[in-house]
Design a protein around this motif. Structure first.
Motif, PDB file in Angstrom:
ATOM      1  N   VAL A  15       0.834  -1.202   0.000  1.00 11.77           N
ATOM      2  CA  VAL A  15       0.000   0.000   0.000  1.00 11.77           C
ATOM      3  C   VAL A  15       0.867   1.250   0.000  1.00 11.77           C
ATOM      4  N   VAL A  16       1.919   1.258   0.800  1.00 14.87           N
ATOM      5  CA  VAL A  16       2.808   2.419   0.838  1.00 14.87           C
ATOM      6  C   VAL A  16       3.463   2.629  -0.528  1.00 14.87           C
ATOM      7  N   ILE A  17       3.945   1.568  -1.124  1.00 14.02           N
ATOM      8  CA  ILE A  17       4.563   1.686  -2.450  1.00 14.02           C
ATOM      9  C   ILE A  17       3.539   2.147  -3.476  1.00 14.02           C
ATOM     10  N   PHE A  18       2.354   1.570  -3.433  1.00 15.96           N
ATOM     11  CA  PHE A  18       1.313   1.897  -4.416  1.00 15.96           C
ATOM     12  C   PHE A  18       0.867   3.345  -4.297  1.00 15.96           C
ATOM     13  N   ILE A  19       0.540   3.766  -3.095  1.00 16.72           N
ATOM     14  CA  ILE A  19      -0.034   5.092  -2.909  1.00 16.72           C
ATOM     15  C   ILE A  19       1.023   6.190  -2.993  1.00 16.72           C
ATOM     16  N   ILE A  20       2.081   6.051  -2.269  1.00 21.95           N
ATOM     17  CA  ILE A  20       3.025   7.160  -2.146  1.00 21.95           C
ATOM     18  C   ILE A  20       4.046   7.187  -3.267  1.00 21.95           C
ATOM     19  N   ILE A  21       4.699   6.093  -3.503  1.00 20.73           N
ATOM     20  CA  ILE A  21       5.856   6.127  -4.387  1.00 20.73           C
ATOM     21  C   ILE A  21       5.475   6.001  -5.849  1.00 20.73           C
ATOM     22  N   ILE A  22       4.807   4.938  -6.212  1.00 23.85           N
ATOM     23  CA  ILE A  22       4.636   4.633  -7.626  1.00 23.85           C
ATOM     24  C   ILE A  22       3.458   5.362  -8.238  1.00 23.85           C
ATOM     25  N   THR A  23       2.281   5.104  -7.762  1.00 15.98           N
ATOM     26  CA  THR A  23       1.106   5.500  -8.522  1.00 15.98           C
ATOM     27  C   THR A  23       0.627   6.901  -8.219  1.00 15.98           C
ATOM     28  N   ALA A  77       1.145   9.550  -5.882  1.00 21.59           N
ATOM     29  CA  ALA A  77       1.914  10.783  -5.722  1.00 21.59           C
ATOM     30  C   ALA A  77       2.680  11.136  -6.988  1.00 21.59           C
ATOM     31  N   VAL A  78       3.395  10.194  -7.536  1.00 19.77           N
ATOM     32  CA  VAL A  78       4.200  10.471  -8.725  1.00 19.77           C
ATOM     33  C   VAL A  78       3.319  10.783  -9.923  1.00 19.77           C
ATOM     34  N   TYR A  79       2.266  10.009 -10.112  1.00 20.17           N
ATOM     35  CA  TYR A  79       1.424  10.200 -11.291  1.00 20.17           C
ATOM     36  C   TYR A  79       0.649  11.514 -11.211  1.00 20.17           C
ATOM     37  N   ILE A  80       0.018  11.784 -10.081  1.00 16.66           N
ATOM     38  CA  ILE A  80      -0.793  12.989  -9.957  1.00 16.66           C
ATOM     39  C   ILE A  80       0.073  14.239 -10.028  1.00 16.66           C
ATOM     40  N   VAL A  81       1.176  14.255  -9.303  1.00 17.96           N
ATOM     41  CA  VAL A  81       2.061  15.427  -9.341  1.00 17.96           C
ATOM     42  C   VAL A  81       2.678  15.574 -10.724  1.00 17.96           C
ATOM     43  N   GLY A  82       3.135  14.476 -11.297  1.00 16.91           N
ATOM     44  CA  GLY A  82       3.724  14.540 -12.632  1.00 16.91           C
ATOM     45  C   GLY A  82       2.729  15.001 -13.682  1.00 16.91           C
ATOM     46  N   ALA A  83       1.510  14.480 -13.609  1.00 15.98           N
ATOM     47  CA  ALA A  83       0.486  14.882 -14.570  1.00 15.98           C
ATOM     48  C   ALA A  83       0.108  16.344 -14.395  1.00 15.98           C
ATOM     49  N   PRO A  88      -1.177  19.169 -19.973  1.00 15.61           N
ATOM     50  CA  PRO A  88      -2.226  20.186 -19.956  1.00 15.61           C
ATOM     51  C   PRO A  88      -3.473  19.648 -19.264  1.00 15.61           C
ATOM     52  N   ALA A  89      -4.249  20.545 -18.667  1.00 18.58           N
ATOM     53  CA  ALA A  89      -5.467  20.136 -17.976  1.00 18.58           C
ATOM     54  C   ALA A  89      -6.467  19.593 -18.996  1.00 18.58           C
ATOM     55  N   GLY A  90      -7.196  18.573 -18.607  1.00 20.20           N
ATOM     56  CA  GLY A  90      -8.194  17.982 -19.497  1.00 20.20           C
ATOM     57  C   GLY A  90      -8.028  16.487 -19.573  1.00 20.20           C
ATOM     58  N   GLY A  91      -8.910  15.852 -20.283  1.00 15.39           N
ATOM     59  CA  GLY A  91      -8.871  14.395 -20.408  1.00 15.39           C
ATOM     60  C   GLY A  91      -9.941  13.773 -19.552  1.00 15.39           C
ATOM     61  N   PRO A  92     -10.197  12.518 -19.756  1.00 12.84           N
ATOM     62  CA  PRO A  92     -11.316  11.861 -19.070  1.00 12.84           C
ATOM     63  C   PRO A  92     -11.011  11.413 -17.641  1.00 12.84           C
ATOM     64  N   VAL A  93      -9.757  11.257 -17.277  1.00 10.44           N
ATOM     65  CA  VAL A  93      -9.408  10.728 -15.961  1.00 10.44           C
ATOM     66  C   VAL A  93      -8.954  11.865 -15.063  1.00 10.44           C
ATOM     67  N   SER A  94      -9.529  11.913 -13.869  1.00 15.58           N
ATOM     68  CA  SER A  94      -9.149  12.939 -12.903  1.00 15.58           C
ATOM     69  C   SER A  94      -8.435  12.292 -11.719  1.00 15.58           C
ATOM     70  N   ALA A  95      -7.864  13.126 -10.873  1.00 16.58           N
ATOM     71  CA  ALA A  95      -7.199  12.614  -9.673  1.00 16.58           C
ATOM     72  C   ALA A  95      -8.211  11.922  -8.767  1.00 16.58           C
ATOM     73  N   ALA A  96      -9.435  12.423  -8.735  1.00 20.47           N
ATOM     74  CA  ALA A  96     -10.471  11.782  -7.920  1.00 20.47           C
ATOM     75  C   ALA A  96     -10.772  10.366  -8.415  1.00 20.47           C
ATOM     76  N   ASP A  97     -10.737  10.173  -9.731  1.00 22.92           N
ATOM     77  CA  ASP A  97     -10.943   8.828 -10.281  1.00 22.92           C
ATOM     78  C   ASP A  97      -9.856   7.879  -9.795  1.00 22.92           C
ATOM     79  N   MET A  98      -8.638   8.360  -9.764  1.00 22.50           N
ATOM     80  CA  MET A  98      -7.526   7.507  -9.325  1.00 22.50           C
ATOM     81  C   MET A  98      -7.623   7.196  -7.834  1.00 22.50           C
ATOM     82  N   LEU A  99      -8.042   8.165  -7.039  1.00 23.25           N
ATOM     83  CA  LEU A  99      -8.191   7.915  -5.606  1.00 23.25           C
ATOM     84  C   LEU A  99      -9.339   6.942  -5.338  1.00 23.25           C
ATOM     85  N   HIS A 100     -10.394   7.028  -6.114  1.00 28.89           N
ATOM     86  CA  HIS A 100     -11.512   6.089  -5.992  1.00 28.89           C
ATOM     87  C   HIS A 100     -11.051   4.676  -6.362  1.00 28.89           C
TER      88      HIS A 100
END
Length: 188
Positions: A42-50, A52-58, A63-75
């Protein structure tokens, strides 16, 4: 990978013999290994790999837009957590059961990929298998429509979310019972 990194040497060195000899039951050892593996995963999944890195990097690079939001990933995390826990539990059990790590890895692939794939195609020929095949995670997750133009994951509906949670819970129970039974009979 987490179970392999954490417990491969533990199994090879025969540490289970020492734990059982000192009075710790195999069930407690399995529960401890599962707890540590799940926490690390869980620590690797949430913090390191998926997340934190994906949301901050994105947010910084795209650019803003697209079908997937950060809320979708948290869900997604909460919807798939029971399935991930079942997967980690099975990997810990299989690595303890087999002498070679590669055999444990192949057995995991069989349970999570090959068996669902086979049952999905066998259900086309023999209808009673259709109900079983529909509840296997590989089969219901592979039918999602998530790409650069649309985001329709299975967990966005109540029925799909229930399927994810029930399949994950059932996997935890089934693999837990299997693990306790199999490891209690295995020779040290």
């Amino acid at each position: 990978m987490v179970a392999l990194v954490l417990y491969d040497e533990y199994r090879k060195n025969g540490c289970l013999k020492n734990a059982v000899a000192s009075g710790i039951s195999r069930v407690k050892v399995l529960a401890g290994q599962l707890a540590v593996s799940a926490l690390v995963s869980v620590v690797i999944f949430i913090i390191i790999i998926t997340e934190a890195v994906y949301i901050v990097g994105a947010a910084l690079l795209l650019p803003a837009g697209g079908p997937v939001s950060a809320a979708d990933m948290l869900h997604e995390i909460w919807a798939l957590l029971p399935l991930a826990a079942a997967s980690v539990l099975l990997s810990v059990i299989l690595l303890q059961l087999f002498q070679k790590s590669s055999a444990g890895i192949m057995a995991w692939f069989c349970v999570f990929l090959f068996v669902p794939w086979f049952l999905r195609y066998a259900a086309r020929v023999w209808q009673p298998l259709q109900g079983i095949a529909a509840w296997l995670p590989y089969n219901f997750l592979s039918g999602m429509a998530v790409n650069t133009t649309q985001c329709a994951p299975i967990w966005d509906t109540a029925h799909g979310l229930a399927r994810c949670l029930i399949a994950g819970g059932a996997g935890i129970v089934i693999f837990g019972i299997f693990g306790i039974a199999a490891l209690s009979r295995k020779e040290l």
